[in-house]
Design an enzyme around this catalytic site. Sequence first.
Site, mmCIF file in Angstrom:
data_model
loop_
_atom_site.group_PDB
_atom_site.id
_atom_site.type_symbol
_atom_site.label_atom_id
_atom_site.label_comp_id
_atom_site.label_asym_id
_atom_site.label_seq_id
_atom_site.Cartn_x
_atom_site.Cartn_y
_atom_site.Cartn_z
ATOM 1 C CB SER A 152 -0.789 0.083 1.171
ATOM 2 O OG SER A 152 -1.569 1.264 1.493
ATOM 3 C CE1 TYR A 165 -3.523 -2.057 5.174
ATOM 4 C CE2 TYR A 165 -2.992 0.232 4.793
ATOM 5 C CZ TYR A 165 -3.465 -0.975 4.373
ATOM 6 O OH TYR A 165 -3.610 -1.322 2.948
#
Length: 268
Positions: A152, A165
């Site tokens: 990501s 995350y």
Amino acid sequence: MTEIGAGSRSTFAAGTHAIITGGGHGLGATIAAHLARSGASITLMGRTRARLEATATGLSTEFNIPVRAVACDVSDPESIAAAFAAATESLGAATILVNNAGEARASAFATTPLELWRHTLDVNLTGAFLCTQQVLPRMISNGHGRIVNVASVAGLRGYATLGAYCASKHGLVGMTRSLAAEVAQYAITVNAVCPGYTEGGMSDQAIKTIMALQNVTEEEAMAALVRRSPSRRLTTQDEVASTVAWLCSTDASGITGQSIAIAGGEVT
């Protein structure tokens, strides 16, 4: 030769077997479709068997290739071992592994529960580590392999309230670079794709979070996400999936250890 673009089709060698975690829906299913279009046999892994089987049936019918659905919880080492054994028995050793399974939950850092922290790293980072260990020995002995980790832009920069995350995705990028250096001599490439906010999937959850935290409408929350990208739009699943398919092709044989941002200029 692999051609990149709408309607293009690359062709994998006979016997190519691609395993995609988190493959039953969303980005994972889109990646599976791109690889199936290029002729790979597919194993879809995920936690929801009914969804996996529905996606597998659709892909097999559309592309006339073998597609298997195997239940797997990537936070559970025993589940991983059993799933990869079943996949190998059915379709042979994996030529391609796409570590796509992932989770994201927002939480202020000071009040993030240890359980949330551990679970996020178990799914996003340790799960990819364990899945890769399952396929790597055969790739090394065969002298060929493609590993693509779906990271990501959160693996390249930080976002407030996404500490767990971001940590997991930064770790995944680091693992990608380290493993790439270790196995390049065996003609195995290891790369990461780093999407920005992508249509569907985690973007839907991000919109709900923004709505709750900022007390705004869905349209206002979507606009807030879009403003983060210089391109003023969300990334599409096809943009990510086509990049994954290219990284798995022979045309990308010289590309390894890279973390490719697909985010409309958000990361430069």
